[in-house]
Design an enzyme around this catalytic site. Sequence first.
Site, PDB file in Angstrom:
ATOM      1  N   ASP A  12     -33.739   3.019 -18.109  1.00 54.11           N
ATOM      2  CA  ASP A  12     -34.248   1.742 -18.643  1.00 54.11           C
ATOM      3  C   ASP A  12     -34.832   0.848 -17.555  1.00 54.11           C
ATOM      4  O   ASP A  12     -34.796  -0.382 -17.664  1.00 54.11           O
ATOM      5  CB  ASP A  12     -33.140   0.949 -19.368  1.00 54.11           C
ATOM      6  CG  ASP A  12     -32.436   1.778 -20.408  1.00 54.11           C
ATOM      7  OD1 ASP A  12     -33.123   2.508 -21.119  1.00 54.11           O
ATOM      8  OD2 ASP A  12     -31.203   1.686 -20.492  1.00 54.11           O
ATOM      9  N   LYS A  17     -43.484   1.478 -19.151  1.00 51.37           N
ATOM     10  CA  LYS A  17     -44.590   0.555 -18.861  1.00 51.37           C
ATOM     11  C   LYS A  17     -45.437   1.087 -17.699  1.00 51.37           C
ATOM     12  O   LYS A  17     -46.673   1.063 -17.756  1.00 51.37           O
ATOM     13  CB  LYS A  17     -44.041  -0.831 -18.503  1.00 51.37           C
ATOM     14  CG  LYS A  17     -45.122  -1.692 -17.890  1.00 51.37           C
ATOM     15  CD  LYS A  17     -44.734  -3.078 -17.520  1.00 51.37           C
ATOM     16  CE  LYS A  17     -45.814  -3.602 -16.578  1.00 51.37           C
ATOM     17  NZ  LYS A  17     -45.888  -5.025 -16.503  1.00 51.37           N
ATOM     18  N   GLY A  39     -35.053   5.895 -24.663  1.00 49.81           N
ATOM     19  CA  GLY A  39     -36.395   5.543 -25.121  1.00 49.81           C
ATOM     20  C   GLY A  39     -37.167   4.785 -24.072  1.00 49.81           C
ATOM     21  O   GLY A  39     -36.590   4.212 -23.155  1.00 49.81           O
ATOM     22  N   HIS A  40     -38.460   4.828 -24.189  1.00 52.76           N
ATOM     23  CA  HIS A  40     -39.327   4.041 -23.316  1.00 52.76           C
ATOM     24  C   HIS A  40     -40.025   3.002 -24.174  1.00 52.76           C
ATOM     25  O   HIS A  40     -40.606   3.343 -25.194  1.00 52.76           O
ATOM     26  CB  HIS A  40     -40.406   4.913 -22.678  1.00 52.76           C
ATOM     27  CG  HIS A  40     -39.841   6.032 -21.882  1.00 52.76           C
ATOM     28  ND1 HIS A  40     -39.417   5.890 -20.598  1.00 52.76           N
ATOM     29  CD2 HIS A  40     -39.629   7.314 -22.203  1.00 52.76           C
ATOM     30  CE1 HIS A  40     -38.962   7.038 -20.159  1.00 52.76           C
ATOM     31  NE2 HIS A  40     -39.076   7.921 -21.107  1.00 52.76           N
ATOM     32  N   THR A  41     -39.965   1.747 -23.745  1.00 57.07           N
ATOM     33  CA  THR A  41     -40.612   0.703 -24.528  1.00 57.07           C
ATOM     34  C   THR A  41     -41.999   0.447 -23.953  1.00 57.07           C
ATOM     35  O   THR A  41     -42.136   0.247 -22.748  1.00 57.07           O
ATOM     36  CB  THR A  41     -39.793  -0.595 -24.445  1.00 57.07           C
ATOM     37  OG1 THR A  41     -38.421  -0.254 -24.613  1.00 57.07           O
ATOM     38  CG2 THR A  41     -40.221  -1.601 -25.482  1.00 57.07           C
ATOM     39  N   THR A 127     -24.799   9.647 -26.822  1.00 55.06           N
ATOM     40  CA  THR A 127     -25.611   9.107 -27.905  1.00 55.06           C
ATOM     41  C   THR A 127     -25.558  10.036 -29.125  1.00 55.06           C
ATOM     42  O   THR A 127     -26.214   9.800 -30.119  1.00 55.06           O
ATOM     43  CB  THR A 127     -27.082   8.939 -27.475  1.00 55.06           C
ATOM     44  OG1 THR A 127     -27.536  10.204 -27.000  1.00 55.06           O
ATOM     45  CG2 THR A 127     -27.228   7.897 -26.397  1.00 55.06           C
ATOM     46  N   THR A 303     -33.088   3.283 -27.948  1.00 50.93           N
ATOM     47  CA  THR A 303     -32.776   4.299 -28.952  1.00 50.93           C
ATOM     48  C   THR A 303     -31.577   3.880 -29.785  1.00 50.93           C
ATOM     49  O   THR A 303     -31.574   4.000 -31.005  1.00 50.93           O
ATOM     50  CB  THR A 303     -32.451   5.651 -28.269  1.00 50.93           C
ATOM     51  OG1 THR A 303     -33.558   5.999 -27.460  1.00 50.93           O
ATOM     52  CG2 THR A 303     -32.198   6.749 -29.275  1.00 50.93           C
ATOM     53  N   THR A 304     -30.550   3.364 -29.112  1.00 53.75           N
ATOM     54  CA  THR A 304     -29.276   3.151 -29.786  1.00 53.75           C
ATOM     55  C   THR A 304     -29.075   1.711 -30.241  1.00 53.75           C
ATOM     56  O   THR A 304     -28.219   1.442 -31.077  1.00 53.75           O
ATOM     57  CB  THR A 304     -28.133   3.482 -28.813  1.00 53.75           C
ATOM     58  OG1 THR A 304     -28.310   2.654 -27.648  1.00 53.75           O
ATOM     59  CG2 THR A 304     -28.153   4.932 -28.388  1.00 53.75           C
ATOM     60  N   ARG A 306     -27.666  -0.334 -28.533  1.00 45.00           N
ATOM     61  CA  ARG A 306     -26.409  -0.768 -27.890  1.00 45.00           C
ATOM     62  C   ARG A 306     -26.712  -1.827 -26.832  1.00 45.00           C
ATOM     63  O   ARG A 306     -27.694  -1.704 -26.089  1.00 45.00           O
ATOM     64  CB  ARG A 306     -25.752   0.414 -27.140  1.00 45.00           C
ATOM     65  CG  ARG A 306     -25.157   1.467 -28.031  1.00 45.00           C
ATOM     66  CD  ARG A 306     -24.123   2.296 -27.294  1.00 45.00           C
ATOM     67  NE  ARG A 306     -24.684   3.215 -26.320  1.00 45.00           N
ATOM     68  CZ  ARG A 306     -24.252   4.471 -26.134  1.00 45.00           C
ATOM     69  NH1 ARG A 306     -23.276   4.955 -26.844  1.00 45.00           N
ATOM     70  NH2 ARG A 306     -24.784   5.228 -25.230  1.00 45.00           N
TER      71      ARG A 306
HETATM   72  P1  GDP Z   1     -37.687   3.024 -19.477  1.00 47.46           P
HETATM   73  O1  GDP Z   1     -36.796   3.914 -20.288  1.00 47.46           O
HETATM   74  O2  GDP Z   1     -37.457   3.168 -18.009  1.00 47.46           O
HETATM   75  O3  GDP Z   1     -39.115   3.159 -19.861  1.00 47.46           O
HETATM   76  O4  GDP Z   1     -37.255   1.515 -19.788  1.00 47.46           O
HETATM   77  P2  GDP Z   1     -37.094   0.796 -21.204  1.00 47.46           P
HETATM   78  O5  GDP Z   1     -38.388   0.718 -21.859  1.00 47.46           O
HETATM   79  O6  GDP Z   1     -35.952   1.376 -21.951  1.00 47.46           O
HETATM   80  O7  GDP Z   1     -36.570  -0.649 -20.719  1.00 47.46           O
HETATM   81  C1  GDP Z   1     -37.306  -1.500 -19.993  1.00 47.46           C
HETATM   82  C2  GDP Z   1     -37.432  -2.806 -20.753  1.00 47.46           C
HETATM   83  O8  GDP Z   1     -38.005  -3.782 -19.908  1.00 47.46           O
HETATM   84  C3  GDP Z   1     -38.362  -2.732 -21.937  1.00 47.46           C
HETATM   85  O9  GDP Z   1     -37.915  -3.616 -22.910  1.00 47.46           O
HETATM   86  C4  GDP Z   1     -39.711  -3.190 -21.352  1.00 47.46           C
HETATM   87  O10 GDP Z   1     -40.581  -3.719 -22.321  1.00 47.46           O
HETATM   88  C5  GDP Z   1     -39.252  -4.245 -20.425  1.00 47.46           C
HETATM   89  N1  GDP Z   1     -40.065  -4.490 -19.233  1.00 47.46           N
HETATM   90  C6  GDP Z   1     -40.690  -3.606 -18.402  1.00 47.46           C
HETATM   91  N2  GDP Z   1     -41.233  -4.263 -17.364  1.00 47.46           N
HETATM   92  C7  GDP Z   1     -40.932  -5.584 -17.531  1.00 47.46           C
HETATM   93  C8  GDP Z   1     -41.167  -6.761 -16.769  1.00 47.46           C
HETATM   94  O11 GDP Z   1     -41.754  -6.748 -15.691  1.00 47.46           O
HETATM   95  N3  GDP Z   1     -40.674  -7.925 -17.264  1.00 47.46           N
HETATM   96  C9  GDP Z   1     -39.995  -8.012 -18.429  1.00 47.46           C
HETATM   97  N4  GDP Z   1     -39.552  -9.190 -18.844  1.00 47.46           N
HETATM   98  N5  GDP Z   1     -39.730  -6.908 -19.170  1.00 47.46           N
HETATM   99  C10 GDP Z   1     -40.192  -5.720 -18.717  1.00 47.46           C
END
Ligand code: GDP
Length: 430
Positions: A12, A17, A39-41, A127, A303-304, A306
């Site tokens: 996470d 991104k 998951g990746h957001t 999970t 994903t979860t 949690r």
């Molecule tokens: P991943 O699994 O490594 O891709 O990470 P996730 O997507 O699970 O978690 C990263 C979270 O941080 C997500 O909600 C992203 O939208 C958010 N995120 C990524 N970069 C930034 C940032 O620079 N600032 C903020 N506020 N949120 C970010």
Amino acid sequence: MVKAIVGANWGDEGKGKITDMLAETSDVVIRYQGGANAGHTIINDQGRFALHTLPSGVFYPHVTNIIGNGLALDIRKLVDELHSLTEQGVPAPNLIISERAQILMPYHVLQDTYEEERLGGKAFGSTKSGIAPFYSDKYAKIGVQVCDLFYEDRLRERLEAALSIKNVLFEHLYHKPALNADELMEQLLALREEIRPYVGNAVGFVHKALKEGKTVLLEGQLGSMKDPDLGIFPMTTSSHTLAGFGCVGAAVPPTAIEDVICVTKAYSSSVGSHTEPFVSELLGKEGDELRRRGGDKGEFGATTGRPRRVGWFDAVATKYGCMVQGATQVALTCLDVLGYLDEIKVCTGYEIDGEVTDEFPVTPRLMRAKPVFTTLPGWKCDIRGCKDYDALPQQAKDYVDFLERHIQCPITMVSSGPKREEMTYRTSKL
Ligand code: GDP
């Protein structure tokens, strides 16, 4: 050339991104380990998406996305994810599913669930996506590859062999009903039709692409701490989370990986269970506030759902995490989140049995570690969306310099928000 985007910590970190951002100038994006358990957001002009199995290059029509042979492929979840993209108006992605990828079966999910039930209070906080039984079966050589779907006699034989073991476990260890090979065959053949157009020779495709000088991104799931060999075993995942595993899971030559971009947050977060060691954890009100402000919608599992545990930046874990990844550069995400704090702590050492160390220890020693913090001043303003590193407040730049000195790896990207364009670029001082 190959670039790997991997996590320095517990997952996470914001790899999605960074992958989405770098995919713009890449030709191929490959998921090479793990499964749909994290998951990746991604937030871009097409919306907000939580990807679990699909590579983060799916939003670009010029990118070929590959489900590598190292992934645990839950076909049902992949198909649902493809449908959810089209429902949100994203054009169907270019996708190749490696014919060598192995299939995560319904019995893996059941086994994971039953085992967590059996362990009760001693459970790992899985999970329950079937990842551990899946990888166990792969190495026990009773797994089923995607290519087996197209040879029905072989498929049935392999399913029957696997079920002859699973059913003993299900009936006698877990006291649950046995599974039937006919029903499973039927389900798998239906799913086969849904993925048929995508299945192909990913190994050949990748090698050809590299010969043609294409840029390939490896997208890691989770992070260094979750690697079963070099992480916090046994509170790890069951696949290798290191860039080096891309040579197996994505079938790229070791010498082709030229750039390893290690992603880390400006604070710590971990979705793991409360029994896991998390040395720099922030509890109580302070923790609640960081959790609420973290990420793009608070620190809750993609994903979860949690709540994630949160803490101060852990320079001991991150230095080690970058080292074992072989990081060439670091992307620091979520710096904007810390703008509300008067003071910011950084964990620069672990005190273990009266001695302070900055070397990340093995699990039994890690369980005894207490954090040693250095306190830095906050910048007390909103930097969300900043695109120019020089324009950041001095205290924010000092904070980044401090982290870089401690992790001993060049921080080249500093992210100022969840959106693709919310990014600043920095010249390393190392
Ligand atoms: P991943 O699994 O490594 O891709 O990470 P996730 O997507 O699970 O978690 C990263 C979270 O941080 C997500 O909600 C992203 O939208 C958010 N995120 C990524 N970069 C930034 C940032 O620079 N600032 C903020 N506020 N949120 C970010």
